[in-house]
Structure formats: C-alpha cells, structure tokens
Design a protein around this motif. Structure first.
Motif, PDB file in Angstrom:
ATOM      1  N   VAL A   1      31.503  32.009  44.556  1.00  0.00           N
ATOM      2  CA  VAL A   1      31.539  32.585  43.211  1.00  0.00           C
ATOM      3  C   VAL A   1      32.437  33.807  43.293  1.00  0.00           C
ATOM      4  O   VAL A   1      32.257  34.673  44.149  1.00  0.00           O
ATOM      5  CB  VAL A   1      30.128  32.967  42.723  1.00  0.00           C
ATOM      6  CG1 VAL A   1      30.191  33.651  41.367  1.00  0.00           C
ATOM      7  CG2 VAL A   1      29.234  31.739  42.673  1.00  0.00           C
ATOM      8  N   LYS A   2      33.401  33.878  42.408  1.00  0.00           N
ATOM      9  CA  LYS A   2      34.357  34.990  42.363  1.00  0.00           C
ATOM     10  C   LYS A   2      34.020  35.918  41.205  1.00  0.00           C
ATOM     11  O   LYS A   2      33.431  35.513  40.197  1.00  0.00           O
ATOM     12  CB  LYS A   2      35.785  34.471  42.187  1.00  0.00           C
ATOM     13  CG  LYS A   2      36.260  33.539  43.278  1.00  0.00           C
ATOM     14  CD  LYS A   2      36.516  34.294  44.540  1.00  0.00           C
ATOM     15  CE  LYS A   2      37.127  33.371  45.587  1.00  0.00           C
ATOM     16  NZ  LYS A   2      37.410  34.084  46.823  1.00  0.00           N
ATOM     17  N   CYS A   3      34.426  37.152  41.338  1.00  0.00           N
ATOM     18  CA  CYS A   3      34.291  38.143  40.274  1.00  0.00           C
ATOM     19  C   CYS A   3      35.684  38.657  39.943  1.00  0.00           C
ATOM     20  O   CYS A   3      36.358  39.234  40.796  1.00  0.00           O
ATOM     21  CB  CYS A   3      33.388  39.288  40.716  1.00  0.00           C
ATOM     22  SG  CYS A   3      33.178  40.558  39.445  1.00  0.00           S
ATOM     23  N   TYR A   4      36.110  38.429  38.718  1.00  0.00           N
ATOM     24  CA  TYR A   4      37.417  38.885  38.252  1.00  0.00           C
ATOM     25  C   TYR A   4      37.242  40.161  37.439  1.00  0.00           C
ATOM     26  O   TYR A   4      36.366  40.237  36.580  1.00  0.00           O
ATOM     27  CB  TYR A   4      38.094  37.815  37.390  1.00  0.00           C
ATOM     28  CG  TYR A   4      38.577  36.645  38.190  1.00  0.00           C
ATOM     29  CD1 TYR A   4      39.864  36.622  38.713  1.00  0.00           C
ATOM     30  CD2 TYR A   4      37.743  35.561  38.434  1.00  0.00           C
ATOM     31  CE1 TYR A   4      40.309  35.541  39.462  1.00  0.00           C
ATOM     32  CE2 TYR A   4      38.187  34.471  39.181  1.00  0.00           C
ATOM     33  CZ  TYR A   4      39.466  34.476  39.686  1.00  0.00           C
ATOM     34  OH  TYR A   4      39.912  33.407  40.435  1.00  0.00           O
ATOM     35  N   THR A   5      38.073  41.147  37.725  1.00  0.00           N
ATOM     36  CA  THR A   5      38.073  42.405  36.983  1.00  0.00           C
ATOM     37  C   THR A   5      39.358  42.496  36.180  1.00  0.00           C
ATOM     38  O   THR A   5      40.446  42.310  36.719  1.00  0.00           O
ATOM     39  CB  THR A   5      37.981  43.610  37.941  1.00  0.00           C
ATOM     40  OG1 THR A   5      36.804  43.487  38.732  1.00  0.00           O
ATOM     41  CG2 THR A   5      37.947  44.920  37.171  1.00  0.00           C
ATOM     42  N   LEU A   6      39.225  42.741  34.895  1.00  0.00           N
ATOM     43  CA  LEU A   6      40.357  42.955  33.996  1.00  0.00           C
ATOM     44  C   LEU A   6      40.228  44.371  33.449  1.00  0.00           C
ATOM     45  O   LEU A   6      39.166  44.745  32.940  1.00  0.00           O
ATOM     46  CB  LEU A   6      40.348  41.954  32.850  1.00  0.00           C
ATOM     47  CG  LEU A   6      40.574  40.494  33.230  1.00  0.00           C
ATOM     48  CD1 LEU A   6      39.301  39.863  33.720  1.00  0.00           C
ATOM     49  CD2 LEU A   6      41.129  39.731  32.070  1.00  0.00           C
ATOM     50  N   LYS A   7      41.303  45.151  33.565  1.00  0.00           N
ATOM     51  CA  LYS A   7      41.197  46.567  33.213  1.00  0.00           C
ATOM     52  C   LYS A   7      42.484  47.073  32.581  1.00  0.00           C
ATOM     53  O   LYS A   7      43.573  46.714  33.013  1.00  0.00           O
ATOM     54  CB  LYS A   7      40.897  47.365  34.492  1.00  0.00           C
ATOM     55  CG  LYS A   7      40.719  48.841  34.300  1.00  0.00           C
ATOM     56  CD  LYS A   7      40.382  49.509  35.623  1.00  0.00           C
ATOM     57  CE  LYS A   7      40.171  50.990  35.446  1.00  0.00           C
ATOM     58  NZ  LYS A   7      39.792  51.644  36.706  1.00  0.00           N
ATOM     59  N   ASN A   8      42.324  47.903  31.550  1.00  0.00           N
ATOM     60  CA  ASN A   8      43.450  48.668  31.013  1.00  0.00           C
ATOM     61  C   ASN A   8      42.951  50.080  30.698  1.00  0.00           C
ATOM     62  O   ASN A   8      41.870  50.458  31.134  1.00  0.00           O
ATOM     63  CB  ASN A   8      44.095  47.971  29.803  1.00  0.00           C
ATOM     64  CG  ASN A   8      43.190  47.877  28.599  1.00  0.00           C
ATOM     65  OD1 ASN A   8      42.221  48.624  28.460  1.00  0.00           O
ATOM     66  ND2 ASN A   8      43.475  46.958  27.712  1.00  0.00           N
ATOM     67  N   GLN A   9      43.678  50.840  29.914  1.00  0.00           N
ATOM     68  CA  GLN A   9      43.313  52.228  29.650  1.00  0.00           C
ATOM     69  C   GLN A   9      42.048  52.355  28.799  1.00  0.00           C
ATOM     70  O   GLN A   9      41.376  53.379  28.826  1.00  0.00           O
ATOM     71  CB  GLN A   9      44.456  52.967  28.926  1.00  0.00           C
ATOM     72  CG  GLN A   9      45.729  53.051  29.701  1.00  0.00           C
ATOM     73  CD  GLN A   9      46.612  51.816  29.509  1.00  0.00           C
ATOM     74  OE1 GLN A   9      46.214  50.809  28.954  1.00  0.00           O
ATOM     75  NE2 GLN A   9      47.832  51.901  30.011  1.00  0.00           N
ATOM     76  N   SER A  10      41.720  51.309  28.029  1.00  0.00           N
ATOM     77  CA  SER A  10      40.631  51.402  27.064  1.00  0.00           C
ATOM     78  C   SER A  10      39.374  50.640  27.433  1.00  0.00           C
ATOM     79  O   SER A  10      38.287  50.973  26.955  1.00  0.00           O
ATOM     80  CB  SER A  10      41.105  50.889  25.702  1.00  0.00           C
ATOM     81  OG  SER A  10      42.238  51.598  25.288  1.00  0.00           O
ATOM     82  N   VAL A  11      39.504  49.593  28.238  1.00  0.00           N
ATOM     83  CA  VAL A  11      38.365  48.720  28.505  1.00  0.00           C
ATOM     84  C   VAL A  11      38.471  48.128  29.907  1.00  0.00           C
ATOM     85  O   VAL A  11      39.576  47.962  30.440  1.00  0.00           O
ATOM     86  CB  VAL A  11      38.267  47.608  27.436  1.00  0.00           C
ATOM     87  CG1 VAL A  11      39.431  46.649  27.516  1.00  0.00           C
ATOM     88  CG2 VAL A  11      36.954  46.868  27.509  1.00  0.00           C
ATOM     89  N   GLU A  12      37.323  47.847  30.500  1.00  0.00           N
ATOM     90  CA  GLU A  12      37.256  47.179  31.792  1.00  0.00           C
ATOM     91  C   GLU A  12      36.132  46.163  31.738  1.00  0.00           C
ATOM     92  O   GLU A  12      35.041  46.464  31.247  1.00  0.00           O
ATOM     93  CB  GLU A  12      36.978  48.182  32.906  1.00  0.00           C
ATOM     94  CG  GLU A  12      36.823  47.547  34.272  1.00  0.00           C
ATOM     95  CD  GLU A  12      36.538  48.557  35.371  1.00  0.00           C
ATOM     96  OE1 GLU A  12      35.881  48.184  36.342  1.00  0.00           O
ATOM     97  OE2 GLU A  12      36.959  49.723  35.245  1.00  0.00           O
ATOM     98  N   THR A  13      36.374  44.950  32.215  1.00  0.00           N
ATOM     99  CA  THR A  13      35.336  43.935  32.236  1.00  0.00           C
ATOM    100  C   THR A  13      35.356  43.180  33.550  1.00  0.00           C
ATOM    101  O   THR A  13      36.405  43.069  34.189  1.00  0.00           O
ATOM    102  CB  THR A  13      35.483  42.957  31.047  1.00  0.00           C
ATOM    103  OG1 THR A  13      34.339  42.096  31.003  1.00  0.00           O
ATOM    104  CG2 THR A  13      36.734  42.118  31.148  1.00  0.00           C
ATOM    105  N   GLU A  14      34.191  42.705  33.964  1.00  0.00           N
ATOM    106  CA  GLU A  14      34.062  41.852  35.136  1.00  0.00           C
ATOM    107  C   GLU A  14      33.449  40.534  34.679  1.00  0.00           C
ATOM    108  O   GLU A  14      32.418  40.536  33.981  1.00  0.00           O
ATOM    109  CB  GLU A  14      33.175  42.491  36.208  1.00  0.00           C
ATOM    110  CG  GLU A  14      33.801  43.685  36.868  1.00  0.00           C
ATOM    111  CD  GLU A  14      32.929  44.253  37.983  1.00  0.00           C
ATOM    112  OE1 GLU A  14      31.768  43.822  38.140  1.00  0.00           O
ATOM    113  OE2 GLU A  14      33.415  45.142  38.698  1.00  0.00           O
ATOM    114  N   ILE A  15      34.075  39.435  35.069  1.00  0.00           N
ATOM    115  CA  ILE A  15      33.612  38.103  34.709  1.00  0.00           C
ATOM    116  C   ILE A  15      33.455  37.303  35.988  1.00  0.00           C
ATOM    117  O   ILE A  15      34.367  37.273  36.816  1.00  0.00           O
ATOM    118  CB  ILE A  15      34.616  37.418  33.762  1.00  0.00           C
ATOM    119  CG1 ILE A  15      34.802  38.267  32.508  1.00  0.00           C
ATOM    120  CG2 ILE A  15      34.161  35.999  33.415  1.00  0.00           C
ATOM    121  CD1 ILE A  15      35.950  37.857  31.630  1.00  0.00           C
TER     122      ILE A  15
END
Length: 67
Positions: free
Chosen positions: A15-29
C-alpha cells in the motif's frame, strides 16, 4: 510537489501513500481504496491544519472498515 512512500501491506500487496502539496493545500491519499488520509488547509493564521480523521497505519484502516 508529488511524492510517494510505502504505507504498509494488505493481503500481500504493498500500500502506497501519495502526498500532493502546493502553497495552499496538502493531501495524502493511500492506495487502499483511494482513502484520503490527510487534508491540510491553512487556518486563519496561515498555519496548516489537518481536517480529515485518517489513521496512521494500514492495519487501522483494515480493522475499521476502511473508514
């Protein structure tokens, strides 16, 4: 920015955890059902705050029905 790390294993599959991030928001899926583990947005002071009640490990997702 996009990054990926191992989150654990379920039924012999990683199972992998992807992190998407910019200046306003960060999420892990995670790849266990596409569950959103964290969603961090800026509060009124400009600090990131997590607004999702995600688990810290794959075993918790499995034992709690993935929710």
């Amino acid at each position: 920015m996009i990054s990926c790390r191992d989150f654990g294993a379920y039924k012999g599959k990683n199972v992998k955890c992807y992190t998407l991030k910019n200046q306003s928001v960060e999420t892990e899926i995670i790849t266990y059902g596409g569950a959103i583990r964290t969603l961090k947005v800026k509060d009124k002071n400009g600090d990131f705050v997590d607004v999702v009640l995600g688990y810290d490990n794959i075993d918790s997702y499995v034992s709690n029905g993935g929710a």
